[in-house]
Design a protein around this motif. Structure first.
Motif, PDB file in Angstrom:
ATOM      1  N   ASP A  25      65.825  63.901 109.046  1.00 17.89           N
ATOM      2  CA  ASP A  25      67.040  64.570 108.595  1.00 17.89           C
ATOM      3  C   ASP A  25      67.287  65.858 109.365  1.00 17.89           C
ATOM      4  OD1 ASP A  25      67.269  62.543 106.802  1.00 17.89           O
ATOM      5  OD2 ASP A  25      66.912  63.733 105.015  1.00 17.89           O
ATOM      6  N   PHE A  40      76.568  62.311 108.661  1.00 13.86           N
ATOM      7  CA  PHE A  40      75.778  61.090 108.781  1.00 13.86           C
ATOM      8  C   PHE A  40      75.180  60.719 107.438  1.00 13.86           C
ATOM      9  CE2 PHE A  40      72.547  64.372 109.207  1.00 13.86           C
ATOM     10  CZ  PHE A  40      71.497  63.864 108.447  1.00 13.86           C
ATOM     11  N   LEU A  41      74.767  59.462 107.355  1.00 19.36           N
ATOM     12  CA  LEU A  41      73.961  58.953 106.249  1.00 19.36           C
ATOM     13  C   LEU A  41      72.911  58.043 106.860  1.00 19.36           C
ATOM     14  CD1 LEU A  41      75.186  57.696 102.796  1.00 19.36           C
ATOM     15  CD2 LEU A  41      73.286  56.603 103.963  1.00 19.36           C
ATOM     16  N   THR A  43      69.188  55.714 106.033  1.00 18.19           N
ATOM     17  CA  THR A  43      68.282  55.146 105.032  1.00 18.19           C
ATOM     18  C   THR A  43      67.048  54.591 105.729  1.00 18.19           C
ATOM     19  OG1 THR A  43      69.054  52.834 105.012  1.00 18.19           O
ATOM     20  CG2 THR A  43      70.298  54.430 103.683  1.00 18.19           C
ATOM     21  N   ARG A  55      71.496  62.555 104.108  1.00 20.92           N
ATOM     22  CA  ARG A  55      72.896  62.715 104.517  1.00 20.92           C
ATOM     23  C   ARG A  55      73.208  64.186 104.709  1.00 20.92           C
ATOM     24  NH1 ARG A  55      75.951  63.518  99.452  1.00 20.92           N
ATOM     25  NH2 ARG A  55      74.598  62.976  97.687  1.00 20.92           N
ATOM     26  N   ARG A  59      82.527  63.560 105.872  1.00 20.14           N
ATOM     27  CA  ARG A  59      83.207  62.310 106.226  1.00 20.14           C
ATOM     28  C   ARG A  59      84.604  62.622 106.743  1.00 20.14           C
ATOM     29  NH1 ARG A  59      83.810  62.317 100.466  1.00 20.14           N
ATOM     30  NH2 ARG A  59      85.927  61.740  99.756  1.00 20.14           N
ATOM     31  N   VAL A  67      80.001  63.804 103.238  1.00 21.43           N
ATOM     32  CA  VAL A  67      79.460  62.446 103.228  1.00 21.43           C
ATOM     33  C   VAL A  67      78.863  62.184 101.850  1.00 21.43           C
ATOM     34  CG1 VAL A  67      77.652  60.942 104.138  1.00 21.43           C
ATOM     35  CG2 VAL A  67      78.979  62.383 105.702  1.00 21.43           C
ATOM     36  N   GLU A  69      77.255  59.009  99.075  1.00 17.69           N
ATOM     37  CA  GLU A  69      76.538  57.740  99.155  1.00 17.69           C
ATOM     38  C   GLU A  69      77.481  56.543  99.134  1.00 17.69           C
ATOM     39  OE1 GLU A  69      73.475  57.648  96.215  1.00 17.69           O
ATOM     40  OE2 GLU A  69      72.286  59.210  97.204  1.00 17.69           O
ATOM     41  N   THR A  71      80.514  56.585 100.588  1.00 16.44           N
ATOM     42  CA  THR A  71      81.455  56.683 101.709  1.00 16.44           C
ATOM     43  C   THR A  71      81.543  55.337 102.419  1.00 16.44           C
ATOM     44  OG1 THR A  71      81.072  59.044 102.062  1.00 16.44           O
ATOM     45  CG2 THR A  71      81.880  57.795 103.948  1.00 16.44           C
ATOM     46  N   THR A 394      77.713  56.945 110.828  1.00 16.43           N
ATOM     47  CA  THR A 394      78.548  58.082 111.175  1.00 16.43           C
ATOM     48  C   THR A 394      79.830  57.480 111.725  1.00 16.43           C
ATOM     49  OG1 THR A 394      78.609  60.219 112.345  1.00 16.43           O
ATOM     50  CG2 THR A 394      77.691  58.345 113.548  1.00 16.43           C
TER      51      THR A 394
END
Length: 418
Positions: A25, A40-41, A43, A55, A59, A67, A69, A71, A394
């Protein structure tokens, strides 16, 4: 694995060091802080457990929307694995063979000629030595191309017909296939690898073979069984436009230098605000990270997830095997142009690239780690050796702007300690 993006395990319980995982991150957020990435996100799952969700950023930078969850993201070419799975579902039903000529369903490609020499205006061509087969579409060895490559006279032929980062207004999948079939192939089918509209043609093939529009097939046969409730071709009528991340393009710096920032790309981005006429099997889906995690987990688990089985394990294993002749990598067998993966040490199967030589690839990776990405810098990979699934979202064009994919593997792999 829990529904949505709820972290359902302590990273340490699946062999991930939380302190080392935090580096992921921090590195990604640095691009946000430096103004090179809007948001960004990311996982990270291991052994079927969602161990990390990270994240940062926005966005929609201009409107100050973070951003979230839920999005929605334009996944562009991460649509390709979905279409490839659809085609292999039909293969498992005995409705097509990988060796079948596509002219069995798309007769317009019977007369498509092959470029030999000349310009886009006056190409010299020859007949096909063998027809385009289903496997050629799945492996990008069909001879089809993309107009945005700007690397070959046939690319210019595509652009002249209105095929660059989009398709002519009002043209559906049947019409765009007829248009592509009227242009020469870049090479004889099966003789080289070239990233192009092969998966879009494959999407049309799925429609004809199944007798269903591609969006209906996806919804009934893939999304619903996997619980992918927020993925579709463009936003649906009842979707909130504000949930869709804004699309950005990198602002070039000095020639040969890094991008200096990004700017909205609203004309191109608006195409995803509603269901398009052309259902692009190569790049038309928008969806949430949670949905794609479910799709990627289905791949990791050999074709099923949450009670929904799409493919048999042996079929999935065949798809993620290198299908390039002689075990070649993309740099050897392919053309040196843009693709959603490095070319050195990387093979290509039925809808996915995979690492075949980690040393030649140039980073820590497992043999057989398979993946794909999208033009707006989205990416995912599945590492069957370490039992890891990673997704990244992203909205920054082009995907070559930042070395995101290399950093994902480096920073996830360094966090695996058991």
């Amino acid at each position: 694995m829990a529904s949505g993006l709820t972290q359902d395990t302590d990273p340490a319980e699946v062999g991930l060091d939380p302190a080392r995982l935090a580096r992921l991150d921090r590195r990604l957020a640095r691009w946000v802080d430096d103004g090179q990435l809007p948001g960004f996100l990311v996982t990270v799952s291991r052994r079927g457990r969602l161990a990390h969700v990270g994240r940062a950023g926005s966005r929609n930078v201009e409107e100050g929307l973070p951003v979230e969850e839920d999005t929605r993201w334009r996944i562009f070419s991460m649509t390709k694995p979905v279409t490839s799975v659809a085609a292999m579902m039909l293969y498992e039903e005995g409705l097509l063979e990988l060796t079948d000529p596509i002219t069995k369903w798309l007769p317009e490609f019977a007369d498509t000629r092959v470029y030999v020499a000349g310009s886009a205006q006056k190409p010299v061509t020859q007949p096909q030595m063998q027809p385009i087969r289903v496997a050629h579409l799945l492996t990008h060895t069909s001879g089809l191309t993309y107009g945005f490559h700007h690397a070959h006279p046939v690319d210019a032929v595509y652009r002249a017909m209105g095929h660059e980062w989009g398709t002519p207004p009002g043209a559906d999948s049947a019409e765009v296939c007829r248009q592509w079939a009227s242009a020469p192939l870049v090479f004889q089918p099966g003789t080289e690898w070239n990233y192009g509209v092969s998966t879009d043609v494959l999407g049309r093939l799925v429609e004809v073979v199944s007798g269903q529009p591609l969006d209906v097939f996806f919804e009934e046969r893939i999304f619903r069984p996997l619980g992918m409730t927020d993925t579709s071709f463009g936003l649906r009528e009842d979707d909130d436009v504000a949930s869709l991340a804004r699309l950005y393009a990198a602002v070039p710096g000095q020639p040969g230098g890094a991008a200096t920032g990004f700017a909205p790309l609203d004309t191109m981005g608006a195409a995803a605000h509603s269901t398009p006429t052309f259902l692009s099997g190569g790049g038309g889906l928008v969806g949430t990270a949670a949905d794609y995690v479910r799709f990627a987990e289905m791949l990791r688990r050999g074709g099923s997830f949450d009670g929904g089985r799409l493919l048999g394990p042996r079929t999935l294993a065949h798809m993620v095997r290198n299908h390039l002749p002689g075990g070649a990598d993309l740099e050897t067998f392919g053309r040196p142009l843009f693709a959603e993966t490095p070319l050195r040490g990387v093979g290509f199967g039925l809808g996915f690239s995979m690492v075949i030589d980690p040393v030649r690839y140039g980073g820590v990776a497992s043999v057989g780690d398979y993946s794909w990405g999208g033009a707006a810098s989205t990416a995912f990979y599945v590492d069957p050796v370490e039992d890891v699934v990673v997704t990244f979202f992203t909205q920054l064009l082009p995907s070559s702007t930042l070395p995101i994919r290399a950093h994902l593997r480096a920073l996830v792999n360094q966090a695996i300690v058991a």
